[in-house]
Design a protein around this motif. Structure first.
Motif, PDB file in Angstrom:
ATOM      1  N   PRO A   8       0.842  -1.197   0.000  1.00 52.49           N
ATOM      2  CA  PRO A   8       0.000   0.000   0.000  1.00 52.49           C
ATOM      3  C   PRO A   8       0.877   1.246   0.000  1.00 52.49           C
ATOM      4  O   PRO A   8       1.851   1.307   0.745  1.00 52.49           O
ATOM      5  CB  PRO A   8      -0.774  -0.105   1.321  1.00 52.49           C
ATOM      6  N   CYS A   9       0.544   2.203  -0.850  1.00 46.95           N
ATOM      7  CA  CYS A   9       1.397   3.400  -0.967  1.00 46.95           C
ATOM      8  C   CYS A   9       0.553   4.657  -0.903  1.00 46.95           C
ATOM      9  O   CYS A   9      -0.395   4.808  -1.672  1.00 46.95           O
ATOM     10  CB  CYS A   9       2.128   3.417  -2.301  1.00 46.95           C
ATOM     11  N   TYR A  10       0.907   5.530  -0.023  1.00 46.14           N
ATOM     12  CA  TYR A  10       0.235   6.824   0.054  1.00 46.14           C
ATOM     13  C   TYR A  10       1.315   7.894   0.121  1.00 46.14           C
ATOM     14  O   TYR A  10       2.040   7.972   1.103  1.00 46.14           O
ATOM     15  CB  TYR A  10      -0.672   6.853   1.276  1.00 46.14           C
ATOM     16  N   GLU A  12       4.229   8.153  -1.556  1.00 45.81           N
ATOM     17  CA  GLU A  12       5.513   7.474  -1.358  1.00 45.81           C
ATOM     18  C   GLU A  12       6.412   7.639  -2.579  1.00 45.81           C
ATOM     19  O   GLU A  12       7.153   6.734  -2.936  1.00 45.81           O
ATOM     20  CB  GLU A  12       5.304   5.980  -1.068  1.00 45.81           C
ATOM     21  N   ASP A  41      -2.989   4.632  -2.886  1.00 43.95           N
ATOM     22  CA  ASP A  41      -4.130   5.000  -2.066  1.00 43.95           C
ATOM     23  C   ASP A  41      -4.440   6.492  -2.208  1.00 43.95           C
ATOM     24  O   ASP A  41      -4.328   7.248  -1.260  1.00 43.95           O
ATOM     25  CB  ASP A  41      -3.808   4.626  -0.613  1.00 43.95           C
ATOM     26  N   ASN A  69      -8.187   8.818  -1.419  1.00 40.46           N
ATOM     27  CA  ASN A  69      -7.550   8.148  -0.294  1.00 40.46           C
ATOM     28  C   ASN A  69      -8.592   7.375   0.513  1.00 40.46           C
ATOM     29  O   ASN A  69      -9.511   7.963   1.072  1.00 40.46           O
ATOM     30  CB  ASN A  69      -6.831   9.186   0.579  1.00 40.46           C
ATOM     31  N   LYS A  72      -5.113   2.800   4.560  1.00 45.91           N
ATOM     32  CA  LYS A  72      -4.235   1.651   4.364  1.00 45.91           C
ATOM     33  C   LYS A  72      -4.992   0.326   4.405  1.00 45.91           C
ATOM     34  O   LYS A  72      -4.679  -0.600   3.663  1.00 45.91           O
ATOM     35  CB  LYS A  72      -3.158   1.669   5.456  1.00 45.91           C
ATOM     36  N   ASP A  92       5.027  -2.614   3.936  1.00 41.71           N
ATOM     37  CA  ASP A  92       4.936  -1.169   3.794  1.00 41.71           C
ATOM     38  C   ASP A  92       5.882  -0.673   2.718  1.00 41.71           C
ATOM     39  O   ASP A  92       6.866  -1.335   2.389  1.00 41.71           O
ATOM     40  CB  ASP A  92       5.299  -0.481   5.115  1.00 41.71           C
ATOM     41  N   ALA A  93       5.594   0.521   2.216  1.00 45.89           N
ATOM     42  CA  ALA A  93       6.402   1.065   1.131  1.00 45.89           C
ATOM     43  C   ALA A  93       7.660   1.747   1.644  1.00 45.89           C
ATOM     44  O   ALA A  93       8.560   2.046   0.867  1.00 45.89           O
ATOM     45  CB  ALA A  93       5.569   2.067   0.331  1.00 45.89           C
ATOM     46  N   ASP A  94       7.754   1.983   2.942  1.00 43.76           N
ATOM     47  CA  ASP A  94       8.811   2.871   3.422  1.00 43.76           C
ATOM     48  C   ASP A  94      10.067   2.138   3.874  1.00 43.76           C
ATOM     49  O   ASP A  94      10.935   2.727   4.508  1.00 43.76           O
ATOM     50  CB  ASP A  94       8.277   3.731   4.575  1.00 43.76           C
ATOM     51  N   GLN A  96      10.451   0.042   6.180  1.00 52.94           N
ATOM     52  CA  GLN A  96      10.543  -0.310   7.597  1.00 52.94           C
ATOM     53  C   GLN A  96      10.403  -1.818   7.758  1.00 52.94           C
ATOM     54  O   GLN A  96      10.726  -2.372   8.798  1.00 52.94           O
ATOM     55  CB  GLN A  96       9.472   0.423   8.408  1.00 52.94           C
ATOM     56  N   ARG A 199      12.113   5.039   8.695  1.00 53.11           N
ATOM     57  CA  ARG A 199      11.673   5.224   7.315  1.00 53.11           C
ATOM     58  C   ARG A 199      12.823   5.666   6.425  1.00 53.11           C
ATOM     59  O   ARG A 199      13.634   6.463   6.867  1.00 53.11           O
ATOM     60  CB  ARG A 199      10.683   6.384   7.305  1.00 53.11           C
ATOM     61  N   THR A 204       5.792   9.739   8.252  1.00 54.69           N
ATOM     62  CA  THR A 204       4.721   8.830   8.654  1.00 54.69           C
ATOM     63  C   THR A 204       3.371   9.467   8.352  1.00 54.69           C
ATOM     64  O   THR A 204       3.200  10.680   8.459  1.00 54.69           O
ATOM     65  CB  THR A 204       4.814   8.457  10.145  1.00 54.69           C
ATOM     66  N   LYS A 205       2.403   8.618   7.956  1.00 55.42           N
ATOM     67  CA  LYS A 205       1.096   9.134   7.583  1.00 55.42           C
ATOM     68  C   LYS A 205       0.151   9.098   8.772  1.00 55.42           C
ATOM     69  O   LYS A 205      -1.027   9.374   8.655  1.00 55.42           O
ATOM     70  CB  LYS A 205       0.502   8.293   6.445  1.00 55.42           C
ATOM     71  N   TRP A 206       0.675   8.684   9.931  1.00 54.85           N
ATOM     72  CA  TRP A 206      -0.189   8.505  11.089  1.00 54.85           C
ATOM     73  C   TRP A 206       0.099   9.584  12.120  1.00 54.85           C
ATOM     74  O   TRP A 206       1.154   9.589  12.721  1.00 54.85           O
ATOM     75  CB  TRP A 206       0.050   7.141  11.713  1.00 54.85           C
TER      76      TRP A 206
HETATM   77  N1  UDP Z   1      -0.612   4.153   3.833  1.00 55.88           N
HETATM   78  C1  UDP Z   1      -1.680   4.059   2.947  1.00 55.88           C
HETATM   79  N2  UDP Z   1      -2.769   4.878   3.129  1.00 55.88           N
HETATM   80  C2  UDP Z   1      -2.863   5.770   4.167  1.00 55.88           C
HETATM   81  C3  UDP Z   1      -1.776   5.828   5.070  1.00 55.88           C
HETATM   82  C4  UDP Z   1      -0.679   5.012   4.886  1.00 55.88           C
HETATM   83  O1  UDP Z   1      -1.660   3.251   2.018  1.00 55.88           O
HETATM   84  O2  UDP Z   1      -3.860   6.473   4.267  1.00 55.88           O
HETATM   85  C5  UDP Z   1       0.574   3.279   3.639  1.00 55.88           C
HETATM   86  C6  UDP Z   1       1.900   4.006   3.562  1.00 55.88           C
HETATM   87  O3  UDP Z   1       2.183   4.434   2.249  1.00 55.88           O
HETATM   88  C7  UDP Z   1       2.885   2.953   4.022  1.00 55.88           C
HETATM   89  C8  UDP Z   1       2.061   2.161   5.035  1.00 55.88           C
HETATM   90  O4  UDP Z   1       0.693   2.446   4.761  1.00 55.88           O
HETATM   91  O5  UDP Z   1       3.270   2.084   2.980  1.00 55.88           O
HETATM   92  C9  UDP Z   1       2.418   2.493   6.460  1.00 55.88           C
HETATM   93  O6  UDP Z   1       2.324   3.880   6.664  1.00 55.88           O
HETATM   94  P1  UDP Z   1       3.389   4.662   7.538  1.00 55.88           P
HETATM   95  O7  UDP Z   1       4.765   4.204   7.215  1.00 55.88           O
HETATM   96  O8  UDP Z   1       3.082   6.114   7.378  1.00 55.88           O
HETATM   97  O9  UDP Z   1       2.988   4.175   9.001  1.00 55.88           O
HETATM   98  P2  UDP Z   1       4.003   3.836  10.197  1.00 55.88           P
HETATM   99  O10 UDP Z   1       5.045   2.899   9.657  1.00 55.88           O
HETATM  100  O11 UDP Z   1       4.566   5.137  10.630  1.00 55.88           O
HETATM  101  O12 UDP Z   1       3.125   3.174  11.218  1.00 55.88           O
END
Ligand code: UDP
Ligand code: MG
Length: 314
Positions: A8-10, A12, A41, A69, A72, A92-94, A96, A199, A204-206
């Protein structure tokens, strides 16, 4: 044998090329064939054009692009519904989630003893303290009051067999909470542990509140316990007020009736009013969920894809 990897990518655009490079390096070394399902997304940046560019030069790459959007959870669901592999993985796309774990995960599944390999991080290093604390409390609470086994520190990074992926798809609820869903469907799960990584790019998207809402959703989706709070309060209050009644009657008979105590009366009224509102609020949460589920709206709408026969409205 086919492996589907869902990402899932938002927003990115920076992380995606890096992810593609390292994932491809790992997957092309593996013996099985693979498909990389990138789900856009509703990104506001150039994520979609990056995906298209990757898809053009590499036909392992499939993309699904949402009309807006949807979150996730919806992105993962769309990936699951369209994945064709005998094995299905999410990451995840980042970066991690280290792609180097993929061969190990596949190896464990191929041995046949386990149906899914999940990951959990052993440290929350690099995360704000308040957030870690809330996260720990959340896991402790939800495991007490829910029958789905939800592991602290579990990531959404997993690989599973077709059977389990089908089970996940069959849980078509609108309010999705994947950690709960994975736990609820059961199957034999092997846990891999690794250290938290930062990352590679982007942010982060959260936000804290988004996470908080997500935690509340998780509890409401996988437990009915909050609903019984009102009954417990009610029973306790009835019992307590009965004791007070006896006390007051006795006092009246023994000491007569001086006018006093209006302040404490008001306090009690406000206190009980507060508890009633709180319990009403809890019920409201469940009703709201029921309302959304009963509408049977789609989880997401795919407006663009290079996948033939992709299911577009899910
Ligand atoms: N993501 C998504 N839609 C959203 C928010 C996040 O598809 O509305 C994806 C984001 O691109 C990433 C993954 O969910 O691949 C995890 O997000 P993030 O790294 O921001 O979260 P964290 O690792 O900080 O919990
Ligand atoms: Mg991340």
């Amino acid at each position: 044998m086919l492996l589907s990897l869902i990402v899932p990518c938002y927003n990115e655009q920076e992380a995606l090329p890096l992810l593609y490079k390292s994932v491809t390096a790992v997957l092309s070394e593996m013996e099985c064939s693979y498909e990389l399902i990138l789900v856009n997304d509703g990104s506001a940046d150039d994520t979609l054009s990056v995906m298209k560019r990757l898809a053009e030069k590499d036909d392992h790459v499939l993309y699904l692009s949402f009309s807006r959007n949807f979150g996730k959870e919806a992105a993962m669901y769309a990936g699951f519904c369209n994945a064709r592999g005998d094995y299905v993985a999410v990451m995840d796309a980042d970066m991690q989630d280290p792609p180097v774990l993929l061969p190990e995960m596949l190896h464990i599944l191929e041995q046949g003893e386990y149906d899914s390999v999940a990951t959990r991080r052993v440290s929350r290093a690099g995360e704000p303290l308040v957030r870690s604390w809330f996260a720990r409390m959340f896991y402790r609470l939800i495991n007490k009051i829910s029958d789905a086994d939800i592991v602290d520190g579990a990531r959404d990074f997993r690989m599973m067999k077709r059977e389990m992926a089908d089970a996940v798809v069959s849980m078509g609820e609108y309010n999705r909470f994947s950690k709960g869903i994975f736990g609820w469907v059961g199957f034999r799960t092997f846990w891999l542990e690794y250290e938290n990584a930062e990352r590679v790019a982007g942010e982060t998207k959260w936000s804290f509140w988004k996470l908080f809402r997500y935690a509340v959703d998780g509890i409401i989706n996988f437990s009915q316990t909050p609903l019984s709070i009102a009954s417990w309060f009610g029973m306790f209050m009835t019992f307590f007020s009965f004791l007070m009644l006896i006390f007051i009657v006795v006092r009246r008979l023994v000491f007569g009736d001086p006018v006093a105590g209006w302040a404490s009366t008001v306090c009690v009224v406000i206190f009980i009013g507060g508890i009633q509102m709180f319990c009403l609020g809890i019920m409201g949460q469940y009703i709201a969920k029921t309302y959304m589920e009963s509408k049977k709206r789609p989880h997401c709408i795919i407006s663009e894809t290079n996948m033939e026969d992709a299911k577009k409205i899910l």
